[in-house]
Design a protein around this motif. Structure first.
Motif, PDB file in Angstrom:
ATOM      1  N   SER A   1       0.845  -1.201   0.000  1.00 29.29           N
ATOM      2  CA  SER A   1       0.000   0.000   0.000  1.00 29.29           C
ATOM      3  C   SER A   1       0.881   1.252   0.000  1.00 29.29           C
ATOM      4  CB  SER A   1      -0.930  -0.019   1.215  1.00 29.29           C
ATOM      5  OG  SER A   1      -0.210   0.322   2.371  1.00 29.29           O
ATOM      6  N   GLY A   2       0.269   2.422   0.025  1.00 27.50           N
ATOM      7  CA  GLY A   2       1.015   3.681  -0.012  1.00 27.50           C
ATOM      8  C   GLY A   2       2.110   3.745   1.037  1.00 27.50           C
ATOM      9  N   THR A   3       1.841   3.221   2.214  1.00 26.66           N
ATOM     10  CA  THR A   3       2.830   3.276   3.300  1.00 26.66           C
ATOM     11  C   THR A   3       4.104   2.519   2.930  1.00 26.66           C
ATOM     12  OG1 THR A   3       0.994   3.434   4.846  1.00 26.66           O
ATOM     13  CG2 THR A   3       3.131   2.910   5.792  1.00 26.66           C
TER      14      THR A   3
ATOM     15  N   TYR B   1      -0.678  11.868   8.444  1.00 20.89           N
ATOM     16  CA  TYR B   1       0.315  11.317   7.510  1.00 20.89           C
ATOM     17  C   TYR B   1       1.676  11.982   7.663  1.00 20.89           C
ATOM     18  CZ  TYR B   1      -3.651   8.708   6.295  1.00 20.89           C
ATOM     19  OH  TYR B   1      -4.730   7.871   6.430  1.00 20.89           O
TER      20      TYR B   1
ATOM     21  N   ARG C   1       2.928  10.010  10.333  1.00 16.31           N
ATOM     22  CA  ARG C   1       3.385   8.690   9.868  1.00 16.31           C
ATOM     23  C   ARG C   1       4.830   8.768   9.351  1.00 16.31           C
ATOM     24  NH1 ARG C   1      -0.623   4.821   6.712  1.00 16.31           N
ATOM     25  NH2 ARG C   1      -1.655   5.266   8.683  1.00 16.31           N
TER      26      ARG C   1
ATOM     27  N   VAL D   1       3.676  16.260   3.505  1.00 13.96           N
ATOM     28  CA  VAL D   1       2.541  15.625   2.835  1.00 13.96           C
ATOM     29  C   VAL D   1       1.914  16.664   1.908  1.00 13.96           C
ATOM     30  CG1 VAL D   1       0.275  14.574   3.199  1.00 13.96           C
ATOM     31  CG2 VAL D   1       2.157  14.082   4.787  1.00 13.96           C
TER      32      VAL D   1
ATOM     33  N   HIS E   1      -1.301  16.481   0.257  1.00 13.69           N
ATOM     34  CA  HIS E   1      -2.698  16.645   0.654  1.00 13.69           C
ATOM     35  C   HIS E   1      -2.899  15.838   1.935  1.00 13.69           C
ATOM     36  CE1 HIS E   1      -7.059  15.125  -0.195  1.00 13.69           C
ATOM     37  NE2 HIS E   1      -7.051  16.064   0.722  1.00 13.69           N
TER      38      HIS E   1
ATOM     39  N   THR F   1      -4.761  13.965   4.108  1.00 13.04           N
ATOM     40  CA  THR F   1      -6.040  13.265   4.015  1.00 13.04           C
ATOM     41  C   THR F   1      -6.819  13.342   5.334  1.00 13.04           C
ATOM     42  OG1 THR F   1      -4.690  11.799   2.658  1.00 13.04           O
ATOM     43  CG2 THR F   1      -6.939  11.104   3.041  1.00 13.04           C
TER      44      THR F   1
ATOM     45  N   ASP G   1       4.927  13.256   0.139  1.00 14.96           N
ATOM     46  CA  ASP G   1       3.909  12.203   0.163  1.00 14.96           C
ATOM     47  C   ASP G   1       2.701  12.754  -0.590  1.00 14.96           C
ATOM     48  OD1 ASP G   1       1.633  10.767   0.721  1.00 14.96           O
ATOM     49  OD2 ASP G   1       1.962  10.607   2.878  1.00 14.96           O
TER      50      ASP G   1
ATOM     51  N   VAL H   1       0.369  10.699  -1.834  1.00 17.53           N
ATOM     52  CA  VAL H   1      -0.475   9.498  -1.947  1.00 17.53           C
ATOM     53  C   VAL H   1      -1.923   9.882  -2.270  1.00 17.53           C
ATOM     54  CG1 VAL H   1      -1.471   7.616  -0.542  1.00 17.53           C
ATOM     55  CG2 VAL H   1       0.993   7.991  -0.563  1.00 17.53           C
ATOM     56  N   SER H   2      -2.423  10.946  -1.640  1.00 22.34           N
ATOM     57  CA  SER H   2      -3.808  11.354  -1.929  1.00 22.34           C
ATOM     58  C   SER H   2      -3.849  12.620  -2.785  1.00 22.34           C
ATOM     59  CB  SER H   2      -4.584  11.556  -0.625  1.00 22.34           C
ATOM     60  OG  SER H   2      -4.012  12.620   0.125  1.00 22.34           O
TER      61      SER H   2
ATOM     62  N   LYS I   1      -6.162   5.607  -5.186  1.00 19.74           N
ATOM     63  CA  LYS I   1      -6.901   6.811  -4.771  1.00 19.74           C
ATOM     64  C   LYS I   1      -7.274   7.542  -6.062  1.00 19.74           C
ATOM     65  CE  LYS I   1      -4.821   7.124  -0.173  1.00 19.74           C
ATOM     66  NZ  LYS I   1      -5.849   6.580   0.707  1.00 19.74           N
TER      67      LYS I   1
HETATM   68  C1  LIG Z   1      -1.444  11.252   2.480  1.00 18.30           C
HETATM   69  C2  LIG Z   1      -1.385   9.763   2.729  1.00 18.30           C
HETATM   70  N1  LIG Z   1      -0.198   9.176   2.912  1.00 18.30           N
HETATM   71  C3  LIG Z   1      -0.086   7.867   3.133  1.00 18.30           C
HETATM   72  C4  LIG Z   1      -1.204   7.066   3.199  1.00 18.30           C
HETATM   73  C5  LIG Z   1      -1.052   5.615   3.470  1.00 18.30           C
HETATM   74  O1  LIG Z   1      -1.499   4.855   2.410  1.00 18.30           O
HETATM   75  P1  LIG Z   1      -1.919   3.337   2.631  1.00 18.30           P
HETATM   76  O2  LIG Z   1      -3.099   3.324   3.543  1.00 18.30           O
HETATM   77  O3  LIG Z   1      -2.243   2.934   1.226  1.00 18.30           O
HETATM   78  O4  LIG Z   1      -0.739   2.633   3.191  1.00 18.30           O
HETATM   79  C6  LIG Z   1      -2.472   7.623   3.014  1.00 18.30           C
HETATM   80  C7  LIG Z   1      -3.680   6.805   3.100  1.00 18.30           C
HETATM   81  O5  LIG Z   1      -4.779   7.279   3.201  1.00 18.30           O
HETATM   82  C8  LIG Z   1      -2.559   9.008   2.770  1.00 18.30           C
HETATM   83  O6  LIG Z   1      -3.736   9.585   2.582  1.00 18.30           O
END
Ligand SMILES: Cc1ncc(COP(=O)(O)O)c(C=O)c1O
Length: 361
Positions: free
Chosen positions: A63-65, A90, A93, A137, A139, A141, A166, A168-169, A192
């Motif tokens: 996944s994105g992580t 995030y 994270r 990051v 956006h 989320t 990041d 991802v979104s 996404k």
């Molecule tokens: C900005 C952002 N980074 C990282 C992630 C982590 O992605 P994943 O849940 O696919 O590991 C998300 C997931 O919503 C996210 O919105």
């Protein structure tokens, strides 16, 4: 299973075309047919998000992580530091990943409802010569807040730091130009705004960052950007078993994105979120953030008085709509509506009608 309209920020609703691609058949990932899919998919990511060249990409099964973790643990040299701009779950994270790999970090923490202070970022960079990478990051989320990527990119470039984003979104949903925003490392995901299926994510890397990353000893076997990239670029393979069928869907989703055009996708999302925000106001729902700093794809709203998230969620789920809870401290206060994915205006109008009924019941 009953069809659900997903208004959560991924995994999103996908087209029949993307779903049907899963049936292309079983395939060994060491065969030339898979190499072709891998190469096409990488090229289409670059076509969509780095059309002016100068970037390469590695796709990671996870996944994105997974790609976030790969990007962070592969980009900070021994003895150097990462500056983390943290204004949401995030950003937090990224910080947790740096800690897990025992990477030295400097953190600038902000309230989840505010954008970071550019001058503070510049001061932090100036105060610590060990900072090598600045991470943010695109956006958040968590709240739907957009961070100022262009301004932060300009500062990192001015001071010769690598800008790690990041997105991802963000990718496919928000304005971004890797070149003019000076992004060196950018993380994205398939499921996404690209409207593929969950299970694949990717790292976009500026060509002239490859050499720097190559000099950093691997901190992870699987999540190492350089080993993933080398294998994909040089051998046309993934080092470990990739999620083959999810690749079928990813390539199809990228085809759809390129046919719609990235700008066309952004416009569609913008139109959807403007419609939703207009309707929310008419329903007397209060937005968590001012519209000027909101993304095109997420609207966080305060829960109405006398309504719990569980009741709102469950009532809407019974009617075929999935909404999303707030995270952390916002969990009891807000709910989130995402408009990413294969959603029509009819879907959104039906959602508003049902939301209205639930709220007035
Ligand atoms: C900005 C952002 N980074 C990282 C992630 C982590 O992605 P994943 O849940 O696919 O590991 C998300 C997931 O919503 C996210 O919105």
């Amino acid at each position: 299973m009953k069809k659900m309209i997903l208004l959560n920020p991924g995994p999103v609703c996908t087209s029949e075309r993307v779903k049907n691609s899963l049936l292309k058949g079983d395939l060994c990932h060491r065969e030339s047919e898979f190499s072709t899919i891998l190469s096409n998919t990488r090229n289409k990511i670059l076509q969509a998000f780095a059309p002016n060249k100068g970037y390469t990409t590695a796709i990671i099964t996870g996944s994105g992580t997974a790609s976030l973790e790969a990007g962070i643990c592969s980009s900070v040299s021994e003895g150097r530091k990462i500056l983390i701009i943290n204004n949401g779950v995030y950003g937090e994270r990224i910080s947790r990943i740096a800690s897990a790999y025992k990477i030295n970090k400097v953190e600038l923490k902000y309230d989840w409802l505010e954008q970071p202070d550019i001058n503070q970022i510049e001061d932090a960079i100036l105060q610590d010569t060990k900072i090598e990478v600045v991470a943010m990051v695109h956006h958040e989320t968590t709240t739907g807040l957009l961070n100022p990527i262009h301004e932060v990119g300009a500062i990192t470039k001015k001071h010769g730091k690598a800008f790690f984003l990041d997105s991802v979104s963000g990718l496919g949903g928000e304005e971004i130009d890797l070149v003019t925003d000076n992004v060196d490392i950018c993380i994205g995901t398939a499921n996404k705004c690209i409207q593929g299926l969950p299970g694949l994510s990717f790292v976009l890397l500026k060509q002239n960052e490859v050499q720097r990353l190559r000099s950093i000893p691997p901190r992870s076997l699987y999540l190492n950007v350089i080993s993933q990239l080398d294998e994909q670029e040089q051998k046309g393979e993934c080092p470990f078993t990739p999620s083959v069928h999810t690749f079928y869907a990813f390539e199809e989703a990228l085809d759809e994105l390129l046919e719609e055009s990235v700008q066309g996708r952004l416009n569609r999302y913008k139109k959807a979120s403007s419609y939703l925000r207009g309707q929310f106001k008419q329903l007397d729902l209060e937005l968590l953030l001012p519209e000027e700093i909101l993304s095109n794809t997420i609207t966080a709203l305060y829960l109405p008085r006398n309504m719990t998230y569980a009741r709102l969620h469950d009532s809407l789920k019974e009617r075929g709509f999935i909404i999303y809870a707030g995270q952390g401290e916002l969990n009891k206060k807000i709910f989130r509506i995402a408009n990413m994915g294969e959603l029509t205006m009819d879907d959104l109008e039906a959602f508003i009608k049902n939301l209205h009924e639930v709220l007035s019941a």
